[in-house]
Structure formats: C-alpha cells, structure tokens
Design a protein around this motif. Structure first.
Motif, PDB file in Angstrom:
ATOM      1  N   PHE A 146       0.811  -1.215   0.000  1.00 62.50           N
ATOM      2  CA  PHE A 146       0.000   0.000   0.000  1.00 62.50           C
ATOM      3  C   PHE A 146       0.849   1.272   0.000  1.00 62.50           C
ATOM      4  N   ILE A 147       2.012   1.230   0.637  1.00 66.46           N
ATOM      5  CA  ILE A 147       2.879   2.407   0.582  1.00 66.46           C
ATOM      6  C   ILE A 147       3.406   2.615  -0.836  1.00 66.46           C
ATOM      7  N   GLY A 148       3.719   1.532  -1.539  1.00 68.21           N
ATOM      8  CA  GLY A 148       4.122   1.651  -2.932  1.00 68.21           C
ATOM      9  C   GLY A 148       3.037   2.304  -3.765  1.00 68.21           C
ATOM     10  N   GLY A 149       1.779   1.908  -3.506  1.00 67.98           N
ATOM     11  CA  GLY A 149       0.656   2.527  -4.207  1.00 67.98           C
ATOM     12  C   GLY A 149       0.510   4.000  -3.875  1.00 67.98           C
ATOM     13  N   VAL A 150       0.687   4.345  -2.609  1.00 67.08           N
ATOM     14  CA  VAL A 150       0.571   5.740  -2.183  1.00 67.08           C
ATOM     15  C   VAL A 150       1.657   6.593  -2.841  1.00 67.08           C
ATOM     16  N   VAL A 151       2.881   6.086  -2.886  1.00 67.94           N
ATOM     17  CA  VAL A 151       3.981   6.833  -3.525  1.00 67.94           C
ATOM     18  C   VAL A 151       3.656   7.107  -4.985  1.00 67.94           C
TER      19      VAL A 151
END
Length: 246
Positions: free
Chosen positions: A53-58
């Motif tokens: 999810f952090i990859g998606g947010v970035v």
C-alpha cells in the motif's frame, strides 16, 4: 554521558560474548529455527501489507504532483522504484520491525530475566548470551530476503495504483522502472538491510538481557528498546548513505 559510554561498552562486550562458549549445535539448531519462524516468517504479513500500500501511495502522490504535461508519465514508475529501493523498503520497514520483532525480543528475554530463567541457565554452565542472542543474529541474516519481498510488493503496489487508477499506462510504468537503473543502488539497499538486521537482533536483546526490576519494567524496556533501535537505525542510515552515495 559516562553512563551512555558505559552502556555502549557493555553492548560491545555482549556482542563479543555471543561468540564465546557456543551452545551444542543439536540445541542451537532448534533455537535458530524457532527464531526464524518468530522473527522473520511471522513478520511477513505486516511487511507485505505495508509495502504494497505504501508503494501505491507513492505512485499516486507522484502522479498527482505531475501537473506539467511535458513531464513523461514514466517518471511515476521511476520515482516509485527509487523511493522503494533506496529508502522505504530497507529503512522504513526496519523501523516497523523494531516495533514488531524488536519488542518481542526484548519482552521475551526480559521475562526470562524477571523469572530468573537466565540465572538458571548460567548456574547450569550455559553461556546465556550465546544461547539467547546468537540464534536471533542468525535468524536476521535472512532479513534481506524480507526486504527483497518488500521491494517487489512496493513496486507492484505502485504499478497497480498507477495503472488501474488511470494515472499511467502499463507500458509507460514498465519503461519508467527500467529508466536510469543503477545496480549499485540495490547493493546499497541490501548492505543497509544487513546492518539493520544485526542492529534489530542485538539492541533489543541487550535491553532485554540487562534489564532490572519486575514485570512492569519489561514493558518499559520494550519501549526503550524500540526508541533506541529506531534512533540507531536512522543514524546508521545517514552514515551509510553519506559514505556510499555522496
């Protein structure tokens, strides 16, 4: 200041003692396998969830800030790759692990100290430091494997968020991942990961092994362990970055 220096000296003496008078391999093997399960395998769920999810947010935040039509959309993938490989996976996940695995190590060893199990080991002639801490160090040699999975899931999360969010085409994203790729950055990330793994194994163990008091102090020791592990990881991260990337 003197107290801090004494603590640092005691820490390095503990590291030295870890490799003295090793426990029998037949016993140590089962301890290592247990710590691999407790510290590495059981951490994979939270690592995978956060990484994805952090990859998606970035990716989404990068896309929303690309307001200039002259900037290629492939930059979304480039920024996601660089963020995940250089800092997010090795450093941010290590701080998460300081809370998850580090607190577990401190509380488990601290509980053994409170219940006098460590004293019993020493009375039987067992090197308690080697018995308790060496398996955790060996378990954390697998930590780069965890970070490799974190990198993969972070970039995959960025791809899914970017493509299915309508921010970038799949071909553009794959092009951006390959743009200006520097293999040394991967080496740098895994070198940091290995160092962080050793810190995650030893600093929480130090706070658990040398804690004093009763059950209440076990919780305090876990909190102190998390704070100091995070501080040291961030400091070492700065030093390694300055030495290797500047």
């Amino acid at each position: 200041m003197i107290k801090a220096l004494n603590q640092i000296g005691k820490y390095f003496l503990m590291i030295k003692e870890v490799f003295n008078k090793p426990t029998k391999w037949s016993v140590m093997k089962s301890l290592i396998l247990k710590d691999i399960d407790d510290l590495i395998i059981r951490s994979m769920g939270i690592v995978a969830f956060i990484s994805f999810f952090i990859g998606g947010v970035v990716a989404i935040q990068t896309a929303l800030n690309l307001t200039n039509p002259l900037i290629p959309k492939s930059l979304i993938a480039f920024a996601t790759r660089q963020s995940v490989i250089l800092e997010f996976a090795p450093t941010f996940i290590s701080i998460i692990m300081a809370g998850r695995a580090g607190s577990y190590i401190t509380s488990s060893i601290g509980t053994m100290r409170v219940t006098e199990q460590i004293d019993a080991l020493e009375v039987m002639g067992v090197n308690a430091i080697n018995y308790l801490i060496f398996p955790k160090i060996i378990a954390f040699t697998l930590y780069p494997f965890v970070i490799a999975i974190s990198m993969f899931l972070g970039i995959m999360g960025g791809w899914l968020a970017g493509v299915y969010g309508g921010f970038v085409g799949s071909d553009q994203f794959l092009e951006g991942i390959q743009t200006d790729f520097i293999p040394f950055h991967v080496f740098y990330a895994f070198l940091k990961t290995f160092v962080f793994g050793m810190l995650l194994a030893t600093i929480p163990s130090f706070h658990g092994f040398y804690m004093k008091g009763g059950a209440l102090e076990v919780g305090k020791a876990s909190t102190t362990s998390f704070v100091w592990t995070s501080v040291v990881i961030i400091t070492v991260n700065y030093i390694i970055t300055q030495l290797l990337l500047s």
